[in-house]
Design an enzyme around this catalytic site. Sequence first.
Site, PDB file in Angstrom:
ATOM      1  NE  ARG A  80      -3.973  -2.040  -0.091  1.00 46.81           N
ATOM      2  CZ  ARG A  80      -3.790  -3.168  -0.477  1.00 46.81           C
ATOM      3  NH1 ARG A  80      -2.581  -3.499  -0.933  1.00 46.81           N
ATOM      4  NH2 ARG A  80      -4.651  -4.387  -0.197  1.00 46.81           N
ATOM      5  CB  SER A 124      -9.196  -0.730   4.074  1.00 46.86           C
ATOM      6  OG  SER A 124      -9.533  -1.942   3.447  1.00 46.86           O
ATOM      7  CD  GLU A 160      -5.746   1.486   2.483  1.00 46.13           C
ATOM      8  OE1 GLU A 160      -5.601   0.444   2.971  1.00 46.13           O
ATOM      9  OE2 GLU A 160      -6.423   1.807   1.259  1.00 46.13           O
TER      10      GLU A 160
HETATM   11  C1  LIG Z   1     -15.226   0.982  -1.374  1.00 50.81           C
HETATM   12  C2  LIG Z   1     -13.692   1.242  -1.376  1.00 50.81           C
HETATM   13  C3  LIG Z   1     -12.743   0.028  -1.606  1.00 50.81           C
HETATM   14  C4  LIG Z   1     -11.526  -0.024  -1.875  1.00 50.81           C
HETATM   15  N1  LIG Z   1     -10.757  -1.202  -1.969  1.00 50.81           N
HETATM   16  C5  LIG Z   1      -9.368  -1.180  -2.366  1.00 50.81           C
HETATM   17  C6  LIG Z   1      -8.648  -2.220  -2.276  1.00 50.81           C
HETATM   18  O1  LIG Z   1      -9.174  -3.268  -2.392  1.00 50.81           O
HETATM   19  N2  LIG Z   1      -7.231  -2.225  -2.522  1.00 50.81           N
HETATM   20  C7  LIG Z   1      -6.713  -1.011  -2.460  1.00 50.81           C
HETATM   21  O2  LIG Z   1      -5.383  -1.048  -2.637  1.00 50.81           O
HETATM   22  N3  LIG Z   1      -7.486   0.250  -2.430  1.00 50.81           N
HETATM   23  C8  LIG Z   1      -8.810   0.363  -2.342  1.00 50.81           C
HETATM   24  N4  LIG Z   1      -9.498   1.437  -2.126  1.00 50.81           N
HETATM   25  C9  LIG Z   1      -8.869   2.673  -2.221  1.00 50.81           C
HETATM   26  C10 LIG Z   1      -8.916   3.362  -3.375  1.00 50.81           C
HETATM   27  O3  LIG Z   1      -9.870   2.915  -4.155  1.00 50.81           O
HETATM   28  C11 LIG Z   1      -7.404   3.248  -4.066  1.00 50.81           C
HETATM   29  O4  LIG Z   1      -6.380   3.700  -3.452  1.00 50.81           O
HETATM   30  C12 LIG Z   1      -7.606   4.237  -5.550  1.00 50.81           C
HETATM   31  O5  LIG Z   1      -6.309   3.857  -6.253  1.00 50.81           O
HETATM   32  C13 LIG Z   1      -7.576   5.636  -5.318  1.00 50.81           C
HETATM   33  O6  LIG Z   1      -7.817   6.186  -6.410  1.00 50.81           O
HETATM   34  P1  LIG Z   1      -8.351   7.464  -6.662  1.00 50.81           P
HETATM   35  O7  LIG Z   1      -8.408   8.104  -7.930  1.00 50.81           O
HETATM   36  O8  LIG Z   1      -9.570   7.648  -6.068  1.00 50.81           O
HETATM   37  O9  LIG Z   1      -7.426   8.586  -5.906  1.00 50.81           O
HETATM   38  P2  LIG Z   1      -7.582   9.835  -4.738  1.00 50.81           P
HETATM   39  O10 LIG Z   1      -8.293   9.053  -3.667  1.00 50.81           O
HETATM   40  O11 LIG Z   1      -8.164  10.977  -5.529  1.00 50.81           O
HETATM   41  O12 LIG Z   1      -6.184  10.040  -4.264  1.00 50.81           O
HETATM   42  C14 LIG Z   1      -5.265   9.383  -3.685  1.00 50.81           C
HETATM   43  C15 LIG Z   1      -3.694   9.725  -3.768  1.00 50.81           C
HETATM   44  O13 LIG Z   1      -3.302   9.847  -4.957  1.00 50.81           O
HETATM   45  C16 LIG Z   1      -2.812  10.936  -5.244  1.00 50.81           C
HETATM   46  N5  LIG Z   1      -3.317  11.061  -7.012  1.00 50.81           N
HETATM   47  C17 LIG Z   1      -4.369  11.195  -7.313  1.00 50.81           C
HETATM   48  N6  LIG Z   1      -3.989  10.943  -8.699  1.00 50.81           N
HETATM   49  C18 LIG Z   1      -2.881  11.057  -9.040  1.00 50.81           C
HETATM   50  C19 LIG Z   1      -2.074  11.357 -10.347  1.00 50.81           C
HETATM   51  N7  LIG Z   1      -2.835  11.242 -11.547  1.00 50.81           N
HETATM   52  N8  LIG Z   1      -0.616  11.520 -10.069  1.00 50.81           N
HETATM   53  C20 LIG Z   1      -0.159  11.355  -8.810  1.00 50.81           C
HETATM   54  N9  LIG Z   1      -0.833  11.317  -7.559  1.00 50.81           N
HETATM   55  C21 LIG Z   1      -2.180  11.004  -7.890  1.00 50.81           C
HETATM   56  C22 LIG Z   1      -3.734  12.038  -4.513  1.00 50.81           C
HETATM   57  O14 LIG Z   1      -3.022  13.299  -4.613  1.00 50.81           O
HETATM   58  C23 LIG Z   1      -3.690  11.339  -3.383  1.00 50.81           C
HETATM   59  O15 LIG Z   1      -2.577  11.682  -2.605  1.00 50.81           O
HETATM   60  C24 LIG Z   1     -10.686   1.375  -1.882  1.00 50.81           C
HETATM   61  C25 LIG Z   1     -11.483   2.424  -1.745  1.00 50.81           C
HETATM   62  C26 LIG Z   1     -12.939   2.319  -1.531  1.00 50.81           C
HETATM   63  C27 LIG Z   1     -13.862   3.734  -1.079  1.00 50.81           C
END
Ligand SMILES: Cc1cc2nc3c(=O)[nH]c(=O)nc-3n(C[C@H](O)[C@H](O)[C@H](O)COP(=O)(O)OP(=O)(O)OC[C@H]3O[C@@H](n4cnc5c(N)ncnc54)[C@H](O)[C@@H]3O)c2cc1C
Length: 340
Positions: free
Chosen positions: A164, A238, A334
């Site tokens: 992670r 999580s 996380e």
């Molecule tokens: C219901 C649910 C289930 C989930 N299950 C999992 C799972 O099974 N496994 C898991 O690993 N995660 C899980 N997650 C967490 C999440 O989905 C992941 O971490 C996902 O990759 C986040 O993507 P996002 O676009 O929403 O990022 P954001 O939440 O928008 O951003 C997260 C971080 O990434 C940075 N970021 C965003 N875009 C970029 C970019 N283009 N370049 C550089 N940095 C960037 C942001 O600045 C921030 O620091 C879950 C979340 C939810 C709500």
Amino acid sequence: MQFERDVSLEGLNTLGVMSRAENFCRVESDADWLAAIDYANSRGLGITLLGGGSNVVLGEQLRGLVVHPVGDEIDLFEQRGDDVLVDVLAGTEWDTLVRICNQRGWFGLENLVSIPGSCGAAPVQNIGAYGVEIAEFIESVRVLDLSTREFSVIKSQDCGFAYRCSYFKGPWRARYAIVGIRLRLSTTPAVNTSYAALGQALDNAGLCEPTPEDVLNTVAAIRAAKLPDVRRVPNSGSFFKNPIVSGEHAQHLKAQYPYLPVYPLSDGRAKLAAAYLIEATGLKGYQHAGCGISEDHALVLVNPGQATGAGCLALAEHVMSTVQSAFGVTLEIEPVVMGA
Ligand SMILES: Cc1cc2nc3c(=O)[nH]c(=O)nc-3n(C[C@H](O)[C@H](O)[C@H](O)COP(=O)(O)OP(=O)(O)OC[C@H]3O[C@@H](n4cnc5c(N)ncnc54)[C@H](O)[C@@H]3O)c2cc1C
């Protein structure tokens, strides 16, 4: 491309907390990214990257310029034998990518289906689920250096991928925007069913020789049954990482709590199930500061209606100190905290 002021981010974070961006823009092309940097530089604004907002806790206001990657593009770059290299734009929705790759016969990502968020954010915390991490499939990451305005390509082995985590979540957080990823997938329909709950579910369904599509559908079904749907119950997945402790500490806890899931690591340490620890303290369903712990899953903090980012963090602090007192284990949050 438009730059807007004082934009609500309530619909752009899956926790659904109220938050406003001082300045906001959507980016898709290289030219958009550069225009965003120029806009920020000319006004002395810091840049915050926000993808699908599924792994963030937002404060009431995000100062500076919030940059939101959009668009979706999934292209076959090269095929050599069974290997396919696939280029994906940052704004592409991750779950859409997984399903499209499966339909096109580019296999490997099935276990990562139904994870919300964008492809640009997927390497940031090295998303993982059901025995698979994205690091296994990343060939390289295309980045934009936010201070020099230069695009470059970083090989997977240089990204600092760990559980992670990656350098993009640590030392490179303010430096690089991920504008695209290149994945190495396979046309060979091999599957990874090593994760116990997945193997069990496939067995139960009588799928002795599962196809990648079987794995994708089974993982999607397990997740739908297990995790609260963000459209119904706003949450950020999580909220705590599974803690890693010394082998001795794990053995000591296991002797006291025989049902505690302990996953030994190759370096002698052990990973514990954070959900078990939280549930064992009786906090499942607990509410505090307008935020709650899911009734269904102890790792998930939910927004019952009017939660704020600060409220979620206050509840998280309470959970962390309770688990620390009960088990001597330090939990780590996380999601990324922004402006809170
Ligand atoms: C219901 C649910 C289930 C989930 N299950 C999992 C799972 O099974 N496994 C898991 O690993 N995660 C899980 N997650 C967490 C999440 O989905 C992941 O971490 C996902 O990759 C986040 O993507 P996002 O676009 O929403 O990022 P954001 O939440 O928008 O951003 C997260 C971080 O990434 C940075 N970021 C965003 N875009 C970029 C970019 N283009 N370049 C550089 N940095 C960037 C942001 O600045 C921030 O620091 C879950 C979340 C939810 C709500």
